[in-house]
Design a protein around this motif. Structure first.
Motif, mmCIF file in Angstrom:
data_model
loop_
_atom_site.group_PDB
_atom_site.id
_atom_site.type_symbol
_atom_site.label_atom_id
_atom_site.label_comp_id
_atom_site.label_asym_id
_atom_site.label_seq_id
_atom_site.Cartn_x
_atom_site.Cartn_y
_atom_site.Cartn_z
ATOM 1 N N LEU A 83 47.966 35.400 37.977
ATOM 2 C CA LEU A 83 46.677 35.334 37.292
ATOM 3 C C LEU A 83 46.925 34.829 35.882
ATOM 4 C CD1 LEU A 83 43.688 35.901 36.658
ATOM 5 C CD2 LEU A 83 44.318 38.307 36.268
ATOM 6 N N ASN A 85 45.014 34.106 32.534
ATOM 7 C CA ASN A 85 43.796 34.268 31.732
ATOM 8 C C ASN A 85 43.871 33.337 30.532
ATOM 9 O OD1 ASN A 85 42.296 36.373 33.133
ATOM 10 N ND2 ASN A 85 43.978 37.741 32.596
ATOM 11 N N THR A 118 41.160 40.905 35.273
ATOM 12 C CA THR A 118 42.405 41.612 35.566
ATOM 13 C C THR A 118 42.125 42.890 36.354
ATOM 14 O OG1 THR A 118 43.456 40.710 33.572
ATOM 15 C CG2 THR A 118 44.445 42.694 34.534
ATOM 16 N N LEU A 125 47.010 41.646 43.392
ATOM 17 C CA LEU A 125 48.315 41.327 42.808
ATOM 18 C C LEU A 125 49.353 42.379 43.194
ATOM 19 C CD1 LEU A 125 47.075 40.246 39.269
ATOM 20 C CD2 LEU A 125 48.153 38.733 40.945
ATOM 21 N N ILE A 133 50.916 38.307 35.606
ATOM 22 C CA ILE A 133 49.711 38.066 34.806
ATOM 23 C C ILE A 133 50.149 37.396 33.507
ATOM 24 C CG2 ILE A 133 47.788 39.114 33.537
ATOM 25 C CD1 ILE A 133 47.926 41.450 35.543
ATOM 26 N N ASN A 135 48.533 36.177 29.991
ATOM 27 C CA ASN A 135 47.396 36.147 29.066
ATOM 28 C C ASN A 135 47.701 35.186 27.926
ATOM 29 O OD1 ASN A 135 45.859 38.067 30.477
ATOM 30 N ND2 ASN A 135 46.960 39.754 29.510
ATOM 31 N N SER A 162 47.962 43.169 26.672
ATOM 32 C CA SER A 162 49.069 42.724 27.521
ATOM 33 C C SER A 162 50.237 43.700 27.471
ATOM 34 C CB SER A 162 49.542 41.331 27.083
ATOM 35 O OG SER A 162 48.512 40.376 27.211
ATOM 36 N N VAL A 176 53.582 41.507 33.314
ATOM 37 C CA VAL A 176 52.565 40.980 32.394
ATOM 38 C C VAL A 176 53.245 40.312 31.201
ATOM 39 C CG1 VAL A 176 50.548 41.513 30.985
ATOM 40 C CG2 VAL A 176 51.005 42.843 33.059
#
Length: 261
Positions: A83, A85, A118, A125, A133, A135, A162, A176
């Motif tokens: 993911l 963002n 998220t 996930l 992830i 960000n 994060s 992350v």
């Protein structure tokens, strides 16, 4: 096929991140406002990298956008592994002089969208053997920046979000990472409404989106907590830990305020 969702994928760093992930064999779910640009990117990655690419064109700052996007993602794949963002923008000017509605829209896109998305997508996930992830913040996350006050604050939120989420997920398959670029050759300055003089100054220090994306994805897959592309950017971010806040704010104001009309 391992799949990555990239928000704000139609141009700049988002587009470069999509190409970087496609080059590493990830199928792509691409979302932004411009359907034409997304379709062009999807066609390019299908041809160059022989991976699947699907498009969801929408105003991601609209109410309910994150929920609709998450539902669409669930219908496209059960193998969401990344993911990103990335959707967001800045506004340049004094806080009290910028229209409140524009600032609220920016905060919705920069903070609430990644938070909501998220939350919606974490269950999927978590089901992967390994997931990530990413960000996208900014070097502005490391200090207050007068005339970019709310933009810097929104990126500071992403950085803190994060790191906190990373710790909460430390025993899970999900890693992350926060990517904080400095000046990059995108349309950020135009959309922020920055003056030509300020844009010329920033251009001298700018990195390319491709370089930022490569460094960011390398750091993501290596499991790094924070990635700051460029030696000068890393040094300036580190210095904010040692220099008094009043001094960094005065320096930033000296750079940005003098270009205001």
């Amino acid at each position: 096929m391992k799949t990555a969702l990239i928000t704000g994928a139609s141009r700049g760093i988002g587009r470069a991140l999509a190409l970087e992930l496609a080059g590493r064999g990830y199928g792509l779910l691409l979302t932004a406002r411009s359907e034409d640009q997304l379709e062009q990117l999807a066609a390019e990655v299908r041809q160059r990298y022989k991976v699947e690419a699907h498009v969801f064109a929408a105003d991601l700052a609209a109410p309910g956008a994150a929920a609709r996007l998450a539902e669409w993602v669930g219908a496209q794949t059960t193998e969401l592994a990344v993911l990103v963002n990335n959707a967001g923008y800045g506004l340049w000017g004094r806080f009290e002089e910028l229209p409140l509605a524009q600032q609220q829209n920016m905060l919705q896109l920069n903070m609430l969208l990644p938070t909501e998305l998220t939350h919606y997508l974490l269950p999927q996930l978590r089901r992967q053997p390994k997931a990530y992830i990413l960000n996208i913040a900014s070097t502005a996350a490391y200090q207050a920046v007068p005339t970019l006050t709310l933009y810097a604050a929104s990126k500071a939120f992403l950085l803190t979000f994060s790191r906190g989420l990373r710790y909460e997920l430390r025993d899970s398959p999900v890693s992350v990472t926060c990517l904080s670029p400095g000046a990059t050759t995108t349309d950020f300055a135009d959309r922020a409404g920055m003056s030509a003089g300020l844009q010329e100054k920033a251009a001298k220090l700018s990195m390319t989106p491709a370089d930022v994306a490569r460094i960011g994805i390398e750091g993501l897959l290596a499991g790094e907590a924070e990635v700051i592309p460029g030696a000068l950017n890393r040094i300036s971010a580190k210095l904010t830990s040692f220099v008094p806040k009043a001094m960094t704010e005065k320096i930033a104001a000296g750079i940005y305020e003098k270009y205001l009309k």
